[in-house]
Design a protein around this motif. Structure first.
Motif, short mmCIF file in Angstrom:
data_model
loop_
_atom_site.label_atom_id
_atom_site.label_comp_id
_atom_site.label_asym_id
_atom_site.label_seq_id
_atom_site.Cartn_x
_atom_site.Cartn_y
_atom_site.Cartn_z
N ALA A 17 15.98 39.64 23.35
CA ALA A 17 14.95 38.43 23.50
C ALA A 17 15.48 37.36 22.71
O ALA A 17 16.05 37.56 21.68
N LEU A 18 15.09 36.26 23.14
CA LEU A 18 15.56 35.17 22.45
C LEU A 18 14.50 34.82 21.59
O LEU A 18 13.17 34.93 21.78
N ALA A 19 14.79 34.22 20.19
CA ALA A 19 13.67 33.99 19.22
C ALA A 19 12.37 33.12 20.01
O ALA A 19 11.31 33.41 19.53
N GLN A 20 12.95 32.19 20.57
CA GLN A 20 11.96 31.15 21.02
C GLN A 20 10.88 31.86 22.13
O GLN A 20 9.97 31.29 22.34
N GLU A 21 11.41 33.07 22.65
CA GLU A 21 10.52 33.98 23.75
C GLU A 21 9.59 34.54 23.14
O GLU A 21 8.63 35.19 23.61
N ARG A 22 9.40 34.90 21.78
CA ARG A 22 8.67 35.87 21.26
C ARG A 22 7.31 35.21 20.72
O ARG A 22 7.60 34.24 19.89
N SER A 23 6.29 35.96 21.03
CA SER A 23 5.00 35.41 20.65
C SER A 23 4.71 36.11 19.33
O SER A 23 5.42 37.00 18.98
N ARG A 61 20.48 49.84 16.05
CA ARG A 61 20.44 49.31 17.53
C ARG A 61 19.49 48.19 18.10
O ARG A 61 19.80 47.38 18.58
N MET A 62 18.10 48.54 17.57
CA MET A 62 17.11 47.55 17.80
C MET A 62 17.42 46.08 17.26
O MET A 62 17.31 45.20 17.78
N VAL A 63 17.73 46.01 15.91
CA VAL A 63 17.90 44.86 15.30
C VAL A 63 19.10 44.20 16.21
O VAL A 63 19.17 43.04 16.16
N ASP A 64 20.17 44.69 16.37
CA ASP A 64 21.47 44.34 17.18
C ASP A 64 20.96 43.99 18.26
O ASP A 64 21.35 42.70 18.92
N ALA A 65 20.31 44.57 19.00
CA ALA A 65 19.77 44.06 20.43
C ALA A 65 18.71 42.77 20.28
O ALA A 65 18.93 41.82 21.31
N GLU A 66 17.97 42.80 19.36
CA GLU A 66 16.63 41.89 19.43
C GLU A 66 17.41 40.46 18.67
O GLU A 66 16.64 39.45 19.10
N GLN A 67 18.53 40.68 17.95
CA GLN A 67 19.06 39.50 17.43
C GLN A 67 17.86 38.50 16.71
O GLN A 67 17.58 37.41 17.19
N PRO A 68 17.21 38.95 15.63
CA PRO A 68 15.77 38.37 15.18
C PRO A 68 16.29 37.31 14.38
O PRO A 68 17.27 37.14 13.59
N ARG A 74 13.78 40.03 8.42
CA ARG A 74 13.01 40.88 7.17
C ARG A 74 11.81 41.50 7.53
O ARG A 74 11.63 42.62 7.13
N GLN A 75 10.88 40.98 8.18
CA GLN A 75 9.75 41.78 8.88
C GLN A 75 10.07 43.25 9.55
O GLN A 75 9.54 44.24 9.08
N ILE A 76 11.06 43.36 10.32
CA ILE A 76 11.50 44.64 11.03
C ILE A 76 12.16 45.50 9.91
O ILE A 76 11.70 46.77 9.72
N LYS A 77 12.66 45.09 9.01
CA LYS A 77 13.63 46.00 7.96
C LYS A 77 12.30 46.43 6.80
O LYS A 77 12.45 47.57 6.47
#
Length: 139
Positions: A17-23, A61-68, A74-77
Motif C-alpha cells: 500500500a502507498l502511504a497516502q492510501e492509508r487511513s 516481510r510485512m514491513v518490506d511489503a507495506e513500505q511504511p 515506528r508504530q509497527i515495530k
C-alpha cells in the motif's frame, strides 16, 4: 489454524500500500497486526526456543511489503516489540496455556488480516463517480 492466519498475512502482503492510501484506521490495524505477530513470536519461541524466527520473519516481510513512512514504521515495530514483551513475560517457557494463547492470538490475527485485506481491496477497486452525467440519448 496457524496456517490460515499465515496465509491471510501472506495474501495481505502481496499488495503493498502507498502511504497516502492509508487511513488512520488502516494504520491502527497494521499496528495491531504487528502486536499480534509479536505475541505469536513470543509464544512460538516459548516452546520452540529462541532460534525460531518464523513470526519475526513474517513481521519483516510485512514491513518490506507495506513500505511504511517513518511514523508508521515506528508504530509497527513498537507494536511487535510490545506484543513480544507482553507474551514473553506471561509465558517465559513452554506451558499448557501456551497452546490456548496461540489459538486466541491466531484468531485475532486472522480477524485483523481479513479486515486489512478488505480495506486493500476497497482501495484497489475503482470507485464510481458520485456525480454521474445523464447518458447521451440517441438521435
Amino acid at each position: 489454524m496457524r496456517s490460515i492466519f499465515a496465509a491471510l498475512v501472506i495474501a495481505l502482503l502481496a499488495q503493498p500500500a502507498l502511504a497516502q492510501e492509508r487511513s488512520a484506521d488502516l494504520h491502527q490495524t497494521l499496528a495491531e497486526l504487528a502486536y499480534v505477530l509479536g505475541e505469536s513470536h513470543a509464544l512460538r519461541q516459548a516452546c520452540s526456543g529462541g532460534g525460531d524466527q518464523h513470526w519475526r520473519n513474517r513481521m519483516i516481510r510485512m514491513v518490506d511489503a507495506e513500505q511504511p513512512d517513518a511514523v508508521l514504521d515506528r508504530q509497527i515495530k513498537e507494536g511487535f516489540n510490545a506484543g513480544f514483551i507482553a507474551r514473553r513475560s506471561e509465558f517465559p517457557r513452554c506451558a499448557p496455556g501456551v497452546r490456548r494463547a496461540q489459538a486466541a492470538v491466531a484468531a485475532h490475527g486472522r480477524d485483523l488480516s481479513t479486515r486489512l485485506a478488505r480495506a486493500k481491496v476497497a482501495v484497489a477497486e475503482p470507485q464510481a463517480p458520485t456525480d454521474m452525467a445523464e447518458p447521451a440519448r440517441p438521435r
